[in-house]
Scaffold this active site. Structure first.
Site, PDB file in Angstrom:
ATOM      1  N   ASP A 206       0.834  -1.202   0.000  1.00  0.00           N
ATOM      2  CA  ASP A 206       0.000   0.000   0.000  1.00  0.00           C
ATOM      3  C   ASP A 206       0.876   1.264   0.000  1.00  0.00           C
ATOM      4  O   ASP A 206       1.870   1.343   0.734  1.00  0.00           O
ATOM      5  CB  ASP A 206      -0.868  -0.039   1.275  1.00  0.00           C
ATOM      6  CG  ASP A 206      -1.942   1.022   1.302  1.00  0.00           C
ATOM      7  OD1 ASP A 206      -2.779   1.027   0.385  1.00  0.00           O
ATOM      8  OD2 ASP A 206      -1.942   1.840   2.243  1.00  0.00           O
ATOM      9  N   GLU A 271       1.700  -0.486  -4.910  1.00  0.00           N
ATOM     10  CA  GLU A 271       0.776   0.568  -5.318  1.00  0.00           C
ATOM     11  C   GLU A 271       1.617   1.829  -5.420  1.00  0.00           C
ATOM     12  O   GLU A 271       2.079   2.356  -4.396  1.00  0.00           O
ATOM     13  CB  GLU A 271      -0.337   0.762  -4.278  1.00  0.00           C
ATOM     14  CG  GLU A 271      -1.323   1.812  -4.736  1.00  0.00           C
ATOM     15  CD  GLU A 271      -2.077   2.520  -3.617  1.00  0.00           C
ATOM     16  OE1 GLU A 271      -3.200   2.946  -3.858  1.00  0.00           O
ATOM     17  OE2 GLU A 271      -1.528   2.667  -2.498  1.00  0.00           O
TER      18      GLU A 271
HETATM   19  C1  GLC Z   1      -4.290   3.062  -0.671  1.00  0.00           C
HETATM   20  C2  GLC Z   1      -5.536   2.216  -0.554  1.00  0.00           C
HETATM   21  C3  GLC Z   1      -6.666   3.084  -0.093  1.00  0.00           C
HETATM   22  C4  GLC Z   1      -6.312   3.656   1.265  1.00  0.00           C
HETATM   23  C5  GLC Z   1      -4.969   4.375   1.223  1.00  0.00           C
HETATM   24  C6  GLC Z   1      -4.435   4.663   2.592  1.00  0.00           C
HETATM   25  O1  GLC Z   1      -4.384   4.017  -1.656  1.00  0.00           O
HETATM   26  O2  GLC Z   1      -5.797   1.597  -1.783  1.00  0.00           O
HETATM   27  O3  GLC Z   1      -7.884   2.401  -0.039  1.00  0.00           O
HETATM   28  O4  GLC Z   1      -7.301   4.539   1.681  1.00  0.00           O
HETATM   29  O5  GLC Z   1      -3.992   3.611   0.575  1.00  0.00           O
HETATM   30  O6  GLC Z   1      -3.984   3.484   3.194  1.00  0.00           O
END
Ligand code: GLC
Length: 536
Positions: A206, A271
């Site tokens: 994440d 991500e």
């Molecule tokens: C990422 C997740 C999202 C979350 C954010 C903070 O972007 O996909 O859902 O709110 O991180 O952890």
């Protein structure tokens, strides 16, 4: 050309993943919240669909301010989602079916209720303090710099007791960890190892682009004015994120994790939101992340030219390094973004077909295979983006409504009222109905995945772009495979340069084709086709 693909083969080469948003996938115990046992019950469906791996969003103990992305214990299962025994059962059942299991690791921030943060706050001189990012106020007493939270307001909250601010790129209840701290690095090594020992096949990381922050805490350049009541996403985008995101030292963390994960064949999937293709290729360079999501295609509206240009540029920067996605739990669903109704379904299928031929490791998001548009809520919002910002337009509830399994109450998701109150889906949008309809989006995706598996050239052979003479059309060749994506509003004819091309898949018909072999193809508007040539 950068790619993390090495000579050794890994399970994720050629694989297709599936994102399960745990709260909304399947509720096995009738409390209205999805759980791990619910996922286990639905694994046969995922095998039938033809995906290879499941990524499960956070199911750890969490106060739930950001629906699980505020973790208070990284090595436990929240009672609302089950137990560790349920997790072990899920992994065992998945592995028996040849499905891989990936968990979501949230390293940018913990919950404010994590014991590390509680200790850091309680004792400013204690050893836990330096696990987080604390700064003295600016000379005027305000936040230390101009960084913004993704979820609205400054990225800083004042701790009255110590007189210092803590940094949070998301909610105040999600304090950011200090990734220059060796203690933090050591603890995450242990967390990764703990899940590997439990049998997981990889990690979705994440906010991987946010871990390290500028050592000098410089202001980000502002590129647009902030206005009263502005949507938090627009406010965040009013700055160029030079100093809070995508710092070069981030990659050291992934190299460290790679050394830890590679011997266990555990995939690292980040991500990230890099400023451009070049930075992306750095993230997935050998020995760093194995794959990174390219999120732009999951954000754009129906802009055929831009979609194709971006896909092509990102492919060329990292030919096997990308996890292509058209949707996830943070963005409006592609059918809605692309105009809704049958046009939205048609367009999203055309894009998904192209995505399956771009190499790397693509992912579907639950319900994408049904051609779902965004769900419609019956009551107020649930996402903190909506709840905490009056009039926000970038709330994420529409893509988080329950998976529609059938036409029974609550669409077969749960025996109870689901945690998120949305209008039921039409019968035609459910798994049960689409399984019986060979023309449905579900069968279309299933055929597409089968074609990809049957013709590995589709993801593996070197890619050459074919000149299609129209910026709204893209054609590519990979060995014995040609894919033409016609995103324009009219039929297009593309010469294939040699005879013997057999159409095997067309996104519009949703079925495998058995047409005559040809040396040119005529592709309907907003449609993609896959052709195979056995002579090559
Ligand atoms: C990422 C997740 C999202 C979350 C954010 C903070 O972007 O996909 O859902 O709110 O991180 O952890």
């Amino acid at each position: 050309m950068a790619s993390s693909t090495s000579q050794t083969s890994t399970w994720w080469q050629g694989a297709v993943g599936y994102e399960v948003y745990v709260r909304s996938f399947a509720d096995s115990n009738g409390d209205g919240v999805g759980d791990l046992a619910g996922i286990t019950e639905r694994l046969d469906y995922l095998s039938w669909l033809g995906v290879d791996a499941v990524w499960i969003t956070p199911f750890y103990p969490s106060p739930g301010h950001d629906h699980g992305y505020d973790v208070s214990d990284y090595c436990e299962v929240a009672p609302r989602h089950g137990t560790l025994a349920d997790f072990d059962a899920l992994v065992g059942a998945a592995h028996r079916r040849g499905l891989r299991v990936m968990v979501d690791i949230v390293p940018n921030h913990t919950s404010s209720e994590h014991r590390w943060f509680a200790a850091a706050r309680r004792d400013p001189d204690g050893e836990h303090r330096s696990r987080y990012l604390w700064r003295d106020p600016a000379p005027d007493g305000g936040p230390p710099n101009n960084w913004r939270s993704h979820f609205g307001g400054p990225a800083w909250t004042l701790d009255e007791a110590s007189g210092q601010y803590w940094c949070h790129l998301f909610l105040p209840e999600q304090p950011d960890l200090n990734w220059r701290s060796e203690a933090v690095r050591d603890d995450f090594d242990k967390i990764l190892k703990w899940w590997i020992d439990r049998g997981v096949d990889g990690f979705r990381v994440d906010v991987a682009h946010g871990l390290i922050k500028d050592a000098d805490w410089r202001d980000n350049p502002q590129i647009a004015p902030l206005t009263e009541g502005m949507d938090p996403r627009a406010a965040f985008n009013a700055f160029e994120h030079l100093h809070d995101l995508n710092q070069p030292d981030n990659d050291d963390i992934f190299r460290r994790w790679h050394r830890l994960c590679a011997p266990h064949q555990a995939m690292l999937l980040g991500e990230v939101n890099p400023p451009g293709p070049e930075r992306m290729s750095g993230y997935v360079s050998p020995g760093a992340l194995d794959r990174a999501f390219f999120l732009r295609l999951a954000m754009l509206r129906w802009e055929p030219r831009r979609l194709l240009e971006m896909a092509r540029a990102m492919h060329d920067a990292a030919p096997q390094g990308i996890s292509w996605v058209m949707s996830n739990h943070d963005q409006p669903r592609p059918v809605s973004r692309f105009g809704g109704g049958t046009a939205g379904v048609r367009r999203s299928l055309a894009m998904s077909t192209l995505m399956m031929a771009l190499g790397g490791t693509p992912f579907l998001y639950q319900g994408e295979e049904l051609g779902l548009d965004d769900g419609v809520l019956r009551g107020g919002g649930y996402d903190p983006v909506t709840v905490r910002n009056v009039g926000a337009t970038s709330g994420r509830d529409g893509c988080r409504t329950p998976m529609p399994w059938d036409s029974s109450p609550h669409n077969g998701f749960s025996a109870a009222q689901p945690w998120i109150d949305a209008h039921p889906r039409r019968a035609g949008q459910t798994v049960a109905a689409q399984r019986d309809d060979p023309e449905s989006p579900l069968h279309c995706f299933r055929s597409l995945l089968a074609a990809r598996r049957q013709h590995p050239d589709m993801w593996r052979a070197p890619l050459e772009w074919i000149d299609a003479r129209d910026p709204q059309v893209t054609a590519l060749r990979r060995g014995s495979i040609t894919v033409v994506a016609n995103l324009s509003e009219s039929r297009t004819d593309v010469a294939l340069g040699s005879p013997g091309w057999q159409p095997v898949f067309e996104s519009r018909s949703g079925s495998r084709l058995d047409g005559p072999a040809c040396d040119a193809v005529s592709v309907p508007a907003e449609t993609s086709v896959v052709l195979v040539n056995d002579q090559r």
